[in-house]
Write a protein that holds these residues in place. Structure first.
Motif, PDB file in Angstrom:
ATOM      1  N   SER A 248     -28.404 -52.479 -29.790  1.00 41.99           N
ATOM      2  CA  SER A 248     -28.122 -53.679 -29.423  1.00 41.99           C
ATOM      3  C   SER A 248     -27.235 -54.503 -30.285  1.00 41.99           C
TER       4      SER A 248
ATOM      5  N   ARG B   2     -22.329 -53.449 -14.215  1.00 47.58           N
ATOM      6  CA  ARG B   2     -23.536 -53.146 -14.555  1.00 47.58           C
ATOM      7  C   ARG B   2     -24.263 -52.059 -14.022  1.00 47.58           C
TER       8      ARG B   2
ATOM      9  N   ALA C 185     -27.756 -55.703 -20.941  1.00 39.62           N
ATOM     10  CA  ALA C 185     -29.020 -56.176 -21.307  1.00 39.62           C
ATOM     11  C   ALA C 185     -28.743 -57.666 -22.388  1.00 39.62           C
ATOM     12  N   GLU C 186     -27.688 -57.816 -22.719  1.00 38.50           N
ATOM     13  CA  GLU C 186     -27.033 -58.743 -23.656  1.00 38.50           C
ATOM     14  C   GLU C 186     -26.895 -60.161 -22.715  1.00 38.50           C
TER      15      GLU C 186
ATOM     16  N   GLN D 215     -24.544 -50.177 -20.155  1.00 36.41           N
ATOM     17  CA  GLN D 215     -25.898 -49.953 -20.034  1.00 36.41           C
ATOM     18  C   GLN D 215     -26.446 -50.936 -20.981  1.00 36.41           C
ATOM     19  N   ARG D 216     -25.952 -50.877 -22.304  1.00 39.31           N
ATOM     20  CA  ARG D 216     -26.297 -51.727 -23.557  1.00 39.31           C
ATOM     21  C   ARG D 216     -26.022 -53.266 -23.131  1.00 39.31           C
TER      22      ARG D 216
END
Length: 309
Positions: free
Chosen positions: A297, A43, A23-24, A19-20
């Motif tokens: 992040s 994802r 977003a990268e 999940q983190r």
């Protein structure tokens, strides 16, 4: 500062692990390659996979390696450069990529072939295989216990912290008995293989052939073998050590000692979970150790790493 990147092995994978990373942007190539190999969009793993799906040998290996590669790419995009890389079991494949020896594509392909060869070896064993972690018994005591039940010590994490592997029924017998013998912690691992034991050593030579054919270049950063902590600087050495580790015991405790000897003054674990960071904290309390999953992040992890300088 000397930063060590430690790449996790299978056993800590979980549905929310990507999940983190989703977003990268810098992690997108690794996630796409891992998704193609796994046959599902990683994802969306939290919505599409059950806990049982994550424990199959091939899926578990692809998940942990993909996570490490994605995290490493996101950290590199934030300017993080390690001094030394090492990986726990299959995590060592990711470590070679983090050190610059392989592309992400090669690392994912090699991981997939490794898992397939190990599955074939497990089928040839003609009995379900398993692994368990024990804390609180000496290595000689566990070796005797394993031999008495037809198992083997697969990984040495410390003086009284080992992982054993063998037939699933025998492993369960040891899990049931160990607390009575003084073990402080006993855990059956969510894996369906006896890695680093002779039970699957028929996969060693075929995997050596895979490694010989794989693209490889001199690593930019030191990468250490999980067998004994030695640095890997030549392809024939890489082929020998990475293939042998399938059927031979790992001395991860020694590898951690070598990580510190190579100048690591801080450790960041990549891949799911926090097991390796906790090992470092327990054995080297003066060395700051965190996990990528501790941060919201890659930028947060990078800021922490920079503060250790």
């Amino acid at each position: 500062m000397g930063l060590a990147l430690l790449c996790a092995g299978q056993g800590s994978q979980h549905p929310a692990m990507f999940q983190r990373l989703a977003a990268e942007p810098a992690a997108s190539q690794a996630l796409e390659l891992g998704s193609q190999a796994a046959g599902l969009d990683l994802r969306e793993l939290a919505d599409s996979a059950s806990g049982d799906d994550l424990t199959t040998n091939r899926m578990a290996q692809l998940l942990v390696v993909t996570h490490a590669l994605g995290a490493a790419a996101a950290l590199a995009d934030c300017g993080v450069e390690p001094t030394v890389c090492a990986g726990y079991s299959v995590g060592e494949l990711a470590a070679h990529c983090c050190a610059g020896s392989w592309s992400a594509s090669t690392a994912i392909d090699v991981t997939s072939q490794r898992a397939a060869l190990m599955d074939t070896a497990c089928d040839a064993a003609a009995t379900p295989l398993s692994m368990a972690a024990l804390v609180g018994l000496s290595i000689p005591r566990v070796e005797r216990l394993a031999a008495e039940h037809g198992c083997e010590v697969a990984i040495i994490n410390g003086p009284d912290h080992v992982v054993l592997g063998g037939p699933a029924g025998a492993v369960q017998d040891i899990v049931d008995l160990a607390p009575e013998l003084g073990a402080r912690h006993v855990k059956r691992l969510p894996v369906q293989v006896a890695s680093h034991t002779h039970f699957i050593d028929t996969a060693v030579e075929p995997f050596a052939g895979v490694l010989r054919e794989a693209d490889w270049r001199m690593p930019q950063y030191a990468v250490l073998s999980g067998l004994d902590g030695r640095p890997v600087r030549e392809k024939p050495v890489m082929v020998s050590l990475l293939s042998r580790q399938i059927g031979e015991r790992l001395d991860w405790g020694r590898c951690l000692e070598c990580v510190v000897e190579h100048g690591a003054t801080a450790v960041l674990e990549i891949g799911p979970g926090r097991a390796l960071a906790r090992m470092v904290q327990g054995r080297f309390p003066h060395v700051p150790a965190r996990s990528f999953e501790d941060f919201r992040s890659a930028a947060g992890a990078a800021r922490w790493a920079s503060r250790q300088a």
